[in-house]
Design an enzyme around this catalytic site. Sequence first.
Site, PDB file in Angstrom:
ATOM      1  CB  CYS A  97       9.295  -6.716  54.170  1.00 45.28           C
ATOM      2  SG  CYS A  97       7.778  -7.577  54.195  1.00 45.28           S
ATOM      3  CB  SER A 104     -25.191  19.516  23.403  1.00 39.01           C
ATOM      4  OG  SER A 104     -24.716  18.489  24.323  1.00 39.01           O
ATOM      5  CD  GLU A 132     -25.783   6.092  15.734  1.00 41.32           C
ATOM      6  OE1 GLU A 132     -24.938   5.357  14.865  1.00 41.32           O
ATOM      7  OE2 GLU A 132     -26.004   7.230  15.436  1.00 41.32           O
ATOM      8  CE1 TYR A 159     -18.257   2.647  12.001  1.00 36.70           C
ATOM      9  CE2 TYR A 159     -17.682   2.706  14.379  1.00 36.70           C
ATOM     10  CZ  TYR A 159     -17.752   1.931  13.266  1.00 36.70           C
ATOM     11  OH  TYR A 159     -17.329   0.771  13.288  1.00 36.70           O
ATOM     12  CB  CYS A 178       7.844 -12.744  54.741  1.00 36.80           C
ATOM     13  SG  CYS A 178       6.546 -11.405  54.791  1.00 36.80           S
ATOM     14  NE  ARG A 234     -20.644  20.560  20.799  1.00 41.14           N
ATOM     15  CZ  ARG A 234     -21.514  21.432  21.267  1.00 41.14           C
ATOM     16  NH1 ARG A 234     -22.584  21.467  20.582  1.00 41.14           N
ATOM     17  NH2 ARG A 234     -21.372  21.645  22.410  1.00 41.14           N
ATOM     18  CE1 TYR A 291      -4.067   2.227   0.888  1.00 44.88           C
ATOM     19  CE2 TYR A 291      -2.210   3.422   2.207  1.00 44.88           C
ATOM     20  CZ  TYR A 291      -3.740   3.384   1.641  1.00 44.88           C
ATOM     21  OH  TYR A 291      -4.251   4.446   1.850  1.00 44.88           O
ATOM     22  CG  ASP A 292       3.209   2.470   3.461  1.00 49.63           C
ATOM     23  OD1 ASP A 292       2.198   2.909   3.507  1.00 49.63           O
ATOM     24  OD2 ASP A 292       3.923   1.778   4.398  1.00 49.63           O
ATOM     25  CE  LYS A 313     -23.290  11.238  24.661  1.00 46.94           C
ATOM     26  NZ  LYS A 313     -21.939  11.711  24.448  1.00 46.94           N
ATOM     27  CE  LYS A 355     -22.657  10.297  29.360  1.00 44.02           C
ATOM     28  NZ  LYS A 355     -22.506  11.952  29.350  1.00 44.02           N
ATOM     29  CB  CYS A 377       9.376  -8.995  51.264  1.00 39.70           C
ATOM     30  SG  CYS A 377       9.751 -10.213  52.474  1.00 39.70           S
ATOM     31  CE  LYS A 431     -28.687   9.536  16.741  1.00 38.05           C
ATOM     32  NZ  LYS A 431     -27.445   9.527  15.838  1.00 38.05           N
ATOM     33  CB  CYS A 468       8.746 -10.299  57.730  1.00 38.12           C
ATOM     34  SG  CYS A 468       9.887 -10.138  56.233  1.00 38.12           S
ATOM     35  CG  ASP A 520     -15.829   9.190  25.781  1.00 41.28           C
ATOM     36  OD1 ASP A 520     -16.289  10.394  25.569  1.00 41.28           O
ATOM     37  OD2 ASP A 520     -15.317   8.759  26.796  1.00 41.28           O
TER      38      ASP A 520
END
Length: 676
Positions: A410, A84, A115, A225, A434, A138, A38-39, A117, A316, A428, A292, A413, A119
């Site tokens: 420790c 919003s 769908e 998306y 111990c 936005r 691809y490159d 939400k 949420k 330790c 929606k 002990c 982040d």
Amino acid sequence: MSTPEPARRRAAQLREQIEYHNRRYYQLDSPLISDAEYDALMQELLALERQYPELATPDSPTQRVGAPPVKAFGTVRHEIPMLSLDNAFADQDVVDFARRIAQRLGHHDLAFVVEPKLDGLAVSLFYEGGVLTCGATRGDGHTGEDITRNVRTIRPIPLRLQGTGWPERFEVRGEVFMAKREFQALNAWALDHGEKPFANPRNAAAGSLRQLDPRITATRRLDFYCYGYGLYPDQDLPETQSALMDQFRSWGLPVNPELRVVTGVDGCLAYYRDLLARRHALPYEIDGVVYKLDRLAERSALGSAARAPRWALAHKFPAEEATTRVLAIEVQVGRTGALTPVARLEPVFVGGATITNATLHNADEIRRKDIRVGDTVIVRRAGDVIPEVVKSLPELRPATAPPFEMPKHCPVCGAEAEAADGEAIIRCSGGLYCPAQHREAIKHFASRRAMDIDGLGDKLVDRLLEQGLIKTVADLYRLTVERLAELDRMGPKSAQNLVGALEKSKHTTLARFLYALGIREVGEVTAQALARHFRHLDRLQAATEEELQAVPDVGPSVARHIHTFFRQAHNREVIQALLAAGVHWDPPPPAAALPLEGKTLVITGTLESLTREEAKARLEALGAKVTNSVSKHTDYLIVGADPGSKLAKAQALGVEIVDEEGFWRLLAGAGASKSG
Ligand code: IVH
């Protein structure tokens, strides 16, 4: 000088090929060529465009490598404001939302597009004549930043639309985000290069998109998306959001595959529950779901309030991060002596539970995150994962808080605590002397995958030790119903049960016994390999480090730990006492007699007749190695109901796939296939 025709034709050809492979990769998830191939196509096109600048059009895939930096972003006015969403946190909020809509519309037959939400960050994209001409953030909803050159580097965003029927000029809206894997890779890279890691994928996506140098954005593999539209000719809009999304998809715009159409509140809530349960299995982070209204005419009838439309709602998920304060940093001692710092926190509700502790992993981690007693910190509790401190907020730190230092001794002990060369972990040096290591070793001995002493949990081990009823694991087998009944809160029935469970645990396997001894770096797989190789405990005990290294998976360091373990008098004494108490096993069959020796298997999905662990144990008993991930070294994939992604991977690699029936045939030694 104008561009010669052959160059023009070759450029067009390259562009078409590159876009085709882009689609294979991002939309169909089935690339045909390697990254290097691809490159090479991309480099050839870049060279042509450098020679004949006229060829470098805005929809050329070379735009994806990033244009040179700018001093500042321009601004873009949103003709249709980017609103919003109202938030719902409880089911009742969703019920109220649907009731309000039904009242206003005068009917109850409500279809919703639902769908995840995502982040990430909202962006607006303009297509003119099918070519991406503008991308914007936005901003404050009315004016955003012009990030066109950055958006062009995001591979899943088409620079030119496919298919037909798109309006001459229209605006798509959606979310730019960073997949979890990409985020982890980026942070690992940052740590390696002494840079500050990002706190979460959202910050990483924002930091990557709003780069004045688009060449940096290009290296970050952002994702996208679409979920809606802005400016759009009325006459071109279909009747529903779902139909519009189908169109978008057909033009090459990515639409979330989790998108569904549901009816009414019940449909919305069922979708919410389903995604909440699958949240951590998704390849990207989400903080809820969005509902929606599907029919666009109904949306217009409802309109928008100041901040958010009346026809949409974000439901949420419980937050997985919260802010609290570090009250103290304590150091715990594990079974192998590892000192683990733990933050004691002001109680805080996060991820659906109240937490009071969070692991700080090790000294390096505390230093890197600069966490101090008194600090205000962000903690995270995701699913069943142990809560951890994500970062401290040093701006809120009390002036007097000194940096945290790991103890030199420790805390239990008092033996010296030291880091082995090149290890971040401080241990330790007290060994079984111990009390903390000793206690953890006994818990490990009794645990389900070791001696499997039913009913002997962590709390009971603590009490037995405290009240002096046991000193070593061998003392467990000297416990009697009468002695146990002396313990507070221990009824005769429980005492009877425990003695029964102890008796039952005496019949075990050599592999389990070796694992139960808790030798450093000897996990279940190594214990199995040792048992299979030596077959008799006395041969293993007498083995030299060289002989130990002849066992598959045993390297010099494991060999040294095993050798040292058996040279210590107190370990030999405990083993003698256990055998004298009646712990026994049948010698494993000679290695060559095992029918699945040398075979590697993976299990996926739910088996009907037994649990995965039982299946694993049975396969291992026949000499098979059972691993967690499919690779080209896998011989069989055993598939139960609802298999995971392992199935597709196995199919792609040509690994033999075996159903539950075939699994039983394998165990019966008949081979996997019906004929064989
Ligand atoms: S629909 C009128 N769908 O959430 C706004 N938004 O809290 C319509 N978001 O600014 C937005 N995933 O950036 C919609 N599947 C999704 C979303 C989504 C994430 C973001 C979006 C919006 C924010 C509001």
